[in-house]
Design a protein around this motif. Structure first.
Motif, PDB file in Angstrom:
ATOM      1  N   ALA A 163       0.596  -1.110   0.006  1.00 38.19           N
ATOM      2  CA  ALA A 163       0.040  -0.024  -0.025  1.00 38.19           C
ATOM      3  C   ALA A 163       0.766   1.118  -0.101  1.00 38.19           C
ATOM      4  O   ALA A 163       0.482   2.346  -0.639  1.00 38.19           O
ATOM      5  N   GLY A 164       2.083   1.191   0.635  1.00 39.12           N
ATOM      6  CA  GLY A 164       2.984   1.912   0.700  1.00 39.12           C
ATOM      7  C   GLY A 164       3.516   2.727  -0.677  1.00 39.12           C
ATOM      8  O   GLY A 164       3.450   3.742  -1.146  1.00 39.12           O
ATOM      9  N   HIS A 165       3.723   1.724  -1.553  1.00 42.40           N
ATOM     10  CA  HIS A 165       4.352   1.943  -3.050  1.00 42.40           C
ATOM     11  C   HIS A 165       3.164   2.598  -3.719  1.00 42.40           C
ATOM     12  O   HIS A 165       3.421   3.483  -4.379  1.00 42.40           O
ATOM     13  N   THR A 166       1.924   2.037  -3.701  1.00 44.30           N
ATOM     14  CA  THR A 166       0.878   2.703  -4.419  1.00 44.30           C
ATOM     15  C   THR A 166       0.737   4.396  -3.897  1.00 44.30           C
ATOM     16  O   THR A 166       0.461   4.871  -4.498  1.00 44.30           O
ATOM     17  N   SER A 167       0.614   4.197  -2.632  1.00 45.22           N
ATOM     18  CA  SER A 167       0.359   5.575  -2.032  1.00 45.22           C
ATOM     19  C   SER A 167       1.455   6.646  -2.651  1.00 45.22           C
ATOM     20  O   SER A 167       1.053   7.827  -2.742  1.00 45.22           O
ATOM     21  N   GLU A 168       2.729   6.290  -2.537  1.00 40.47           N
ATOM     22  CA  GLU A 168       3.670   7.156  -2.854  1.00 40.47           C
ATOM     23  C   GLU A 168       3.635   7.542  -4.488  1.00 40.47           C
ATOM     24  O   GLU A 168       3.720   8.412  -4.972  1.00 40.47           O
ATOM     25  N   ALA A 169       3.203   6.363  -5.362  1.00 42.67           N
ATOM     26  CA  ALA A 169       3.044   6.308  -6.740  1.00 42.67           C
ATOM     27  C   ALA A 169       1.925   7.550  -7.058  1.00 42.67           C
ATOM     28  O   ALA A 169       1.955   8.542  -7.932  1.00 42.67           O
ATOM     29  N   MET A 170       0.816   7.127  -6.157  1.00 36.98           N
ATOM     30  CA  MET A 170      -0.321   8.357  -6.399  1.00 36.98           C
ATOM     31  C   MET A 170       0.122   9.742  -5.935  1.00 36.98           C
ATOM     32  O   MET A 170      -0.244  10.802  -6.723  1.00 36.98           O
TER      33      MET A 170
END
Length: 114
Positions: A26-33
């Motif tokens: 979820a951290g990677h997706t959050s950072e990507a967004m």
């Protein structure tokens, strides 16, 4: 009785250990967004150089999120395609077109379910 206790303890341990994996994904997706949003904002302001950097950062996190979770693979692939277009347009100085692709990338990241 001992088998039941061991099974329950093992199950609880597995849940606690996998929670960190879910959080990292979820951290990677959050950072990507977050970076895609910044790329979009900078593109709309006409800052192609800043849009480029944030789109590149977003793509790195989107690829990590895609690799971490196969179920989201399709949407993260689409997000990555749009980030590649965002980068390409930002490099050409087309900030507004870059922003449109960053926005599309964020839509696919949301749909990835992370």
């Amino acid at each position: 009785m001992r088998v039941i206790s061991t099974t329950i303890a093992t199950g609880i341990l597995a849940i606690f250990m996998s929670a960190q994996v879910w959080a990292a994904d979820a951290g990677h997706t959050s950072e990507a967004m977050e970076h895609a949003g910044k790329a979009q904002a900078h593109g709309e302001m006409g800052h192609a150089k800043d849009a480029l950097q944030h789109a590149k950062d977003s793509m790195a996190h989107a690829k990590a999120a895609r690799d971490d979770h196969a179920a989201a693979h399709k949407h993260m692939d689409e997000a990555i395609k749009h980030l590649e277009e965002s980068i390409k347009h930002a490099e050409m100085g087309h900030a507004e077109e870059s922003a449109k692709h960053s926005d599309e990338a964020m839509k696919h990241m949301r749909q990835s379910g992370h």
